[in-house]
Design an enzyme around this catalytic site. Sequence first.
Site, PDB file in Angstrom:
ATOM      1  N   GLU A 123       5.214 -12.736   1.044  1.00 59.96           N
ATOM      2  CA  GLU A 123       5.717 -11.806   0.027  1.00 59.96           C
ATOM      3  C   GLU A 123       6.950 -11.055   0.511  1.00 59.96           C
ATOM      4  O   GLU A 123       6.825 -10.097   1.274  1.00 59.96           O
ATOM      5  CB  GLU A 123       4.634 -10.788  -0.327  1.00 59.96           C
ATOM      6  N   ARG A 136       0.801  -1.231   0.000  1.00 60.61           N
ATOM      7  CA  ARG A 136       0.000   0.000   0.000  1.00 60.61           C
ATOM      8  C   ARG A 136       0.832   1.278   0.000  1.00 60.61           C
ATOM      9  O   ARG A 136       1.909   1.321   0.591  1.00 60.61           O
ATOM     10  CB  ARG A 136      -0.932   0.001   1.204  1.00 60.61           C
ATOM     11  N   HIS A 149       3.408 -13.046  -5.413  1.00 63.70           N
ATOM     12  CA  HIS A 149       2.176 -13.184  -4.634  1.00 63.70           C
ATOM     13  C   HIS A 149       1.562 -14.590  -4.706  1.00 63.70           C
ATOM     14  O   HIS A 149       0.336 -14.739  -4.776  1.00 63.70           O
ATOM     15  CB  HIS A 149       1.170 -12.129  -5.078  1.00 63.70           C
ATOM     16  N   HIS A 173      -0.799  -2.521  -4.638  1.00 66.78           N
ATOM     17  CA  HIS A 173      -0.196  -3.389  -5.656  1.00 66.78           C
ATOM     18  C   HIS A 173      -0.102  -2.750  -7.048  1.00 66.78           C
ATOM     19  O   HIS A 173      -0.414  -3.385  -8.059  1.00 66.78           O
ATOM     20  CB  HIS A 173      -0.968  -4.709  -5.732  1.00 66.78           C
TER      21      HIS A 173
END
Length: 354
Positions: free
Chosen positions: A319, A90, A188, A115
């Site tokens: 991630e 974010r 991801h 993203h």
Amino acid sequence: MFKVYLALSFFLGLLLLAQARGNDKKIKFYQLKKGNMHLNLTNYGATIVSVIVPDKHGKLADITLGYDDIEQYKTDGWYFGATVGRVANRIGNAQFTLDGHTYKLPANDHGNTLHGGFKGFSDVVWTVESHKEDSHITFTYDSHDHEQDFPGRLEVSVTYMLIGTNEYAVKMTARPVDKPTPVNLAHHTYWNLRGHNSGDILSHQVQIFGSKITPVDKKLIPTGKFESVKGTPYDFLEPREVGSRINDLAGLYDINYVLDGSSSQHFRKVVMVRDNVSGRKLELWSNQVGLQFYSGGMLNATKGKDGAIYHKHGGMALETQGFPDSVNHPNFPSQIVYPGETYKHYMVYRFSAS
Ligand SMILES: *[C@@H]1O[C@H](CO)[C@@H](O)[C@H](O)[C@H]1NC(C)=O
Ligand SMILES: *[C@@H]1O[C@H](CO)[C@@H](O)[C@H](O)[C@H]1NC(C)=O
Ligand SMILES: *[C@@H]1O[C@H](CO)[C@@H](O)[C@H](O)[C@H]1NC(C)=O
């Protein structure tokens, strides 16, 4: 005669070039195979579609969440298996300031940018630069100036490479061409070591080599502080079941860990996951400073591969990346990359079973 030959070869050259270009933009599936390990990938989002590895009895299963066809990837809201960028995670209030200029970004997540915006690197068609089924595949993407409102052209490359028995490496690089820009790429994939269609991951054991987290506000933006995990439900310094303390939280994990040894950015083991039913174990090495641990708590009857339905906690994402909203936190490691510099992100995934 010579002139005709020249004209003809020129024309043929054009034809071949056009064909090569056309092929580049076709969405296809690509395989990587070595021994019992099989990876299925697509150039849509430089995405991992499946990873097949043996369990402790040698039985094979696909251990990543995904879809049966490209149309589902195009409408996907979960980023299954995708390469995420230009800035993964974010960015608060969908803006940042660089060299005195404020850049307004797409607000695709409750007023924030998530993203890479509405159509990040996970939703574009990558070029297949080279592919050898028993060795590697390299995807490239040329991101133009102002793409999703980010500054400058960026040349991105992602290579998946088979490096051993049940082991593969991922190498991500990005080079700004004309302007400095923030870069934070992430992979991801959602993992369920028992098999993508085998229920939740709450009894998987996880060990995360990170002693601190970056706590977030209600909109999931970091406050800028660092907090020790000691004695909290975030403490995975010793292997522990994902579900063992999850109810002390809002019922899911979605948080960035400050990986130990971050300052040096050397290549080190950052996380281990084990499922004691299948006996499968995943160890992940990386050079990144952070790890977003997402337990898949928002999955909700998502239709996946082979008729599977992915429910809450049906798979977890691990991630490796920089810290969220780094562009707005001067005390976080910078994600700004300048022309002449190369962003480098390495991962090694090692699977075993016992
Ligand atoms: C790769 O994945 C796609 C989408 O799930 C599937 O249609 C295709 O059959 C797979 N290819 C192989 C060789 O497994
Ligand atoms: C798996 O581990 C849990 C503890 O985490 C234990 O209670 C359970 O008996 C184990 N199951 C197997 C099959 O080893
Ligand atoms: C998702 O969860 C909500 C409850 O939180 C439920 O009302 C909704 O039907 C679910 N969606 C699907 C597709 O099952």
